[in-house]
Write an enzyme that holds these catalytic residues in place. Structure first.
Site, short mmCIF file in Angstrom:
data_model
loop_
_atom_site.label_atom_id
_atom_site.label_comp_id
_atom_site.label_asym_id
_atom_site.label_seq_id
_atom_site.Cartn_x
_atom_site.Cartn_y
_atom_site.Cartn_z
N SER A 844 0.80 -1.23 0.00
CA SER A 844 0.00 0.00 0.00
C SER A 844 0.83 1.28 0.00
O SER A 844 0.28 2.37 -0.11
CB SER A 844 -0.93 0.01 1.22
OG SER A 844 -0.18 -0.04 2.41
N LYS A 887 -7.23 3.50 8.08
CA LYS A 887 -6.29 4.49 7.56
C LYS A 887 -6.93 5.88 7.51
O LYS A 887 -6.29 6.89 7.86
CB LYS A 887 -5.82 4.08 6.18
CG LYS A 887 -4.96 2.83 6.16
CD LYS A 887 -4.58 2.40 4.76
CE LYS A 887 -3.73 1.13 4.77
NZ LYS A 887 -3.36 0.69 3.41
#
Length: 955
Positions: A844, A887
């Site tokens: 990511s 996140k």
């Protein structure tokens, strides 16, 4: 040896195992014919009659050796039996030899025949060695026989023979051998025949010695066995006698206790209600337990597998003594077998659960129960309400079908015997045809009811709950809750059980590495028992509990004990768990009514076949707003009650709670938050206890009206310090110490080569992670540090390759063939991710690394309020990543205003991110790396050579 001339002689055949030896006496019976011939021979004899005796081996052969015997007495008996007309007494004299053992066949036992007889005479004298061995063996045997004799007369006989043995001469020892061997009654038949055939004196002594040694050994072993048996029996008898005395003493003490009535006045005495205790009479308790087992066996369904097994083991239990080890093993098995709530047993019913589901307010009550137990988790609650709605609808549909089948069965039974004159009625005929068509449309589920409806059911039968497959409790999908620790996975299962009013059982699978812990051990092993599934059913007491399989991702892997994960495949498969086989019970168990709920922290360690059987429900964690509500509604009241305080004693300010959640805890759940709140409450409990002791107030539950003041300098000596019930934010450092997480993530700087990415920590909470890059003199290499895994290293190499391939487009180089790390001066790029002790991995960080390389090589800076996450490919495409909710919440906590995400993750933002968070942040969803650079640096900051077509020639 000398042999006389053979001649015909009367011989009496002896049946097996009778053998007449010389010097011995024998009494036997003869029939009418043989007795008459013997009497005739006695009458014709001038003196005492001597006849031969021979053992009869079979109907076609007699033994070749026999004994000459003197007829002592012949008398006629009064017996009505034809084979006992005469009784004859014989005395053995000497050995005879029969050369022809088959002439005159067939031979009948106790018959008088004529055979050719020879009279051999032994010659020679016995040797000294044979005589010595004979005397020693005979003396030892006679000593054993004398000690083992129960009658004094026989003991005297053995002692007398022993004295004769000492006095007899060596020449007479063969005769003494005949005397002693004839007196032993326990000799084998073949040994007697072999000794009878020993004409030679030395051979006779050797055979006698062997027989004496053998008989003495047998006597010693028999005596030892008998002694050990007597000791065991005496011990058991003594134990039984003492237990009977103990039971009698206990009964007398109980009678005295009941008569005195002293215990009835003490309510704390466990005997006060009935005067007795369940531990007083073990015999009565044993009888009650056995009666209870028998009653449960009788309550099982007819012709069921469990009933057949129980009856078979019950019969075995009745045949085995109570003190046997096998008795305890079988009884333990029967206790387990009868304690399982079999769905077909009349001892267990689920009518209460059915009534709860039929209630119109069932779904509303379930929703209220979930809201009371949990705050937030709207997506999870929605899924659970959907499941409960399906259970309710299927249950109502099954009951409706069962009622329709019962009506059809009643109508069919009523038409089986129509009243006279109604059989030809056209209306009745049409109704019967229509009823048959309705039965055919009812399907296979009603075939069993229709078949059994030949007789009209009674009113009592119509009120009994039908236990066919159509009315069996319906089970929905097997749910798998996946989320970080402390997010309420286990408590959600408890809420479902309370909403359904079913018993709740929890099975912890963490560290289970033996298949037998799931399926049970086989009964052949010592201390074997059933598996955890059967144990949970027994504790629940109903066939339809809610069983929580906790920590299914931490179950042991396959080893020599078996694969416990593979054993769960049958448990969690709706197509197989209706006949689950436990190795100990060894009877198919129906688990189709059980509601299984699994919990897990991750999906990586769960096998694919096991995941395929579960419906995965993700619990990503709580937002800070949700944590504050949970703390106010659940955690603070719980800690106040646990520490002996009330809400009137302690109040935590909103700012203090927010600081505890943000600076003293860092997790997706609320366990650390609860511990921190508990520490605050305990600190205030100490203050309140000290204040109560200093003021002398006896009522510790009443909070007095006090002046809240922080100034304690002007307190007089002995004056109590005022108690302050509100906990402010500035007091937390005194109570909890220095905060574990400071606000360094809020202090960000804008500099070249620095970009902020988004990560999910090992505790399940999201956050920002700075990606730092610098250029140093070198040879055009890339150096990666920060405890990075293989995947994230590959992401760094991908990002640098993409930047090199687009360096000319971004005005980093002047020609497409130039390497930006080698022109104009060779340099190395060092990329570092802080917190080097924490391992990092995953794809990511691809777009964040790319932006960091572009910023370093172009000199442009990314604003500090921009964070990003996403995977990059060599073509510059942005791929989807996981953990979007965590996140985004981490970026929101760090005061990030703009978040760049992959285009494929926009659905995760809409479904998982709370609306209040989405309203405060700007989301940019990018498909390509060009869109990411434009969103990160701003429109027009980076120059592109997109519209310039450069023609180069190699000439």
């Amino acid at each position: 040896m000398t042999v006389s001339v053979s001649s015909l002689h009367p011989v009496l055949t002896l049946p097996q195992p009778v053998v007449l030896l010389p010097t011995a006496r024998l009494q036997t019976f003869l029939d009418e014919a043989a007795g008459a011939r013997l009497v005739h021979l006695v009458q014709q004899a001038d003196s005492e009659l001597v006849i031969g005796t021979v053992p009869c081996l079979s109907s076609s052969e007699v033994y070749s050796w026999g004994t000459g015997a003197r007829v002592v007495r012949v008398i006629r008996t009064m017996s009505k039996a034809s084979d006992k007309a005469f009784q004859v007494t014989l005395h053995g004299l000497s050995r005879l030899y029969y050369p022809d053992t088959q002439s005159g066949a067939p031979f009948n036992p106790n018959d008088l025949i004529e055979l050719s007889v020879e009279h051999p005479k032994p010659a020679g004298t016995p040797s000294q060695e044979a005589v010595a061995a004979f005397r020693a063996a005979a003396a030892k045997l006679l000593d054993h026989l004398a000690k083992d004799a129960t009658q004094q007369s026989r003991r005297d006989v053995y002692v007398k023979i022993s004295h004769m043995l000492d006095e007899v001469s060596d020449d007479r020892t063969p005769w003494m051998a005949d005397v002693i061997v004839a007196g032993i009654n326990k000799l084998d038949y073949n040994d007697k025949l072999a000794f009878l055939s020993a004409l030679d004196v030395n051979d006779r002594l050797h055979r006698a010695t062997e027989l004496f040694v053998k008989q003495a050994s047998i006597s010693e072993v028999t005596k030892k066995i008998a002694q050990s048996i007597d000791e065991s029996l005496s011990k058991q008898q003594k134990e039984f006698f003492l237990r009977q005395q103990l039971a009698a003493i206990q009964r007398e003490l109980q009678a005295l206790t009941r008569n005195s009535g002293s215990a009835s006045s003490d309510p704390s005495n466990p005997r006060s209600s009935s005067g007795t205790s369940e531990l007083d009479d073990p015999e009565q308790a044993e009888a009650e337990d056995m009666a209870d087992i028998k009653q449960k066996i009788e309550a099982m369904a007819k012709d069921s597998e469990e009933r057949k097994m129980a009856i078979r083991e019950w019969k075995r239990l009745q045949r085995i003594p109570a003190g046997s080890v096998e008795h305890g093993v079988i009884r333990n098995y029967l206790e387990w077998l009868t304690s399982i709530p079999w769905p077909s047993s009349s001892a267990y019913t689920t009518s209460n659960a059915s009534d709860k589901i039929r209630d119109r307010a069932f779904l509303e009550n379930a929703r209220r129960q979930l809201d009371e137990d949990h705050y937030g988790l709207e997506k999870i609650k929605k899924r659970l309400i959907e499941y409960l709605a399906v259970v309710r609808l299927k249950q109502l549909q099954a009951e409706r079908e069962a009622a329709l089948q019962q009506q059809q069965a009643s109508a069919s039974a009523g038409q089986a015997q129509p009243p006279p004159g109604d059989a030809s009625s056209p209306q009745r005929t049409e109704a019967g045809v229509k009823e048959k068509e309705d039965k055919r449309e009812a399907g296979a589920g009603s075939s069993e009811e229709t078949t059994s409806s030949t007789a009209k059911p009674s009113a009592a039968d119509s009120q009994k709950p039908t236990r066919g497959p159509s009315t069996k409790a319906v089970k929905g999908p097997i749910l798998l809750f996946v989320g970080p620790p402390g997010t309420g996975k286990t408590s959600l299962g408890q809420s479902i059980a309370r909403a359904l009013e079913r018993p709740f059982q929890r099975i912890s699978l963490g560290g289970v590495r033996d298949e037998a812990e799931i399926r049970g051990h086989r009964r052949t092993y010592v201390a074997s028992g059933p598996g955890s599934i059967v144990q949970a059913l027994r504790k629940a007491g109903r066939p339809d509990p809610v069983i929580l399989l906790d920590e299914i991702d931490k179950i042991g892997q396959s080893n020599f004990h078996g694969d416990p994960a593979a054993a769960l495949l049958e448990v969690l498969d709706p197509e197989q768990n209706h006949s689950f086989n436990d190795h100990y019970i060894n009877v198919p168990i129906d688990l189709s009514q059980v509601l299984f709920i699994c919990t897990s922290n991750s999906l990586e360690t769960i096998s694919a076949p096991l995941l395929d059987r579960c419906e995965i429900v993700h619990l990503s964690g709580y937002t800070y707003d949700e944590k504050l509500h949970i703390a106010r509604k659940f955690l603070l009241p719980k800690q106040l009650k646990a520490n002996g305080l009330t809400p009137e004693h302690v109040t935590i300010a909103h700012s203090a709670l927010m600081r505890i959640a943000t600076h003293y805890t860092r997790e997706a759940g609320v366990r650390s938050l609860e511990r921190a709140i508990g520490a605050v409450v305990r600190y205030k409990a100490v203050e309140w206890a000290e204040y109560v002791d200093s003021t002398g107030n006896d009522d510790i539950t009443r909070v007095p009206t006090i002046v809240v003041s922080d100034k304690t300098d002007n307190l007089a000596i002995g004056q109590a310090k005022p108690y302050k019930k509100i906990v402010e934010e500035h007091e937390l450092e005194t109570i909890l110490g220095v905060a574990r997480w400071d606000e360094e993530e809020l202090h960000r700087e804008k500099r070249r080569g620095l970009v902020y990415g988004l990560v999910v920590t090992g505790m399940g909470e999201g956050g920002i992670l700075p990606i730092e890059t610098i250029s140093v003199p070198g040879a055009g290499q890339l150096k990666l540090t920060g405890s990075l895994g293989e995947v994230i290293k590959e992401s760094g190499e991908l990002a640098l390759s993409w930047v090199k391939s687009h360096a000319y487009d971004l005005y980093i180089t002047k020609h497409r063939s130039e390497d930006p790390l080698k022109v104009p001066n060779p340099v190395d790029i060092h990329l570092h991710l802080p917190s080097g002790a924490v391992k990092k991995d995953g794809p990511s960080a691809g777009i964040a690394m790319t932006c960091a390389f572009v910023s370093l090589l172009t000199g442009a800076c990314v604003p500090t309020n921009v964070a990003m996450t996403g995977e990059i490919t060599l073509r510059g495409r942005v791929g989807a990543v996981g953990g979007i909710k965590e996140k985004v919440l981490g970026a929101h906590r760090a005061k990030m205003n703009k978040v760049i995400l992959p285009w494929a993750n926009r659905k995760d933002v809409e479904h998982d991110v709370p609306p209040e968070v989405r309203a405060e942040m700007q989301f940019v969803f990018a498909r390509t790396m060009e869109e990411v650079l434009e969103a990160a640096f701003g429109k027009g900051v980076l120059n592109w050579r997109r519209n310039m077509v450069v023609m180069e020639s190699r000439l």
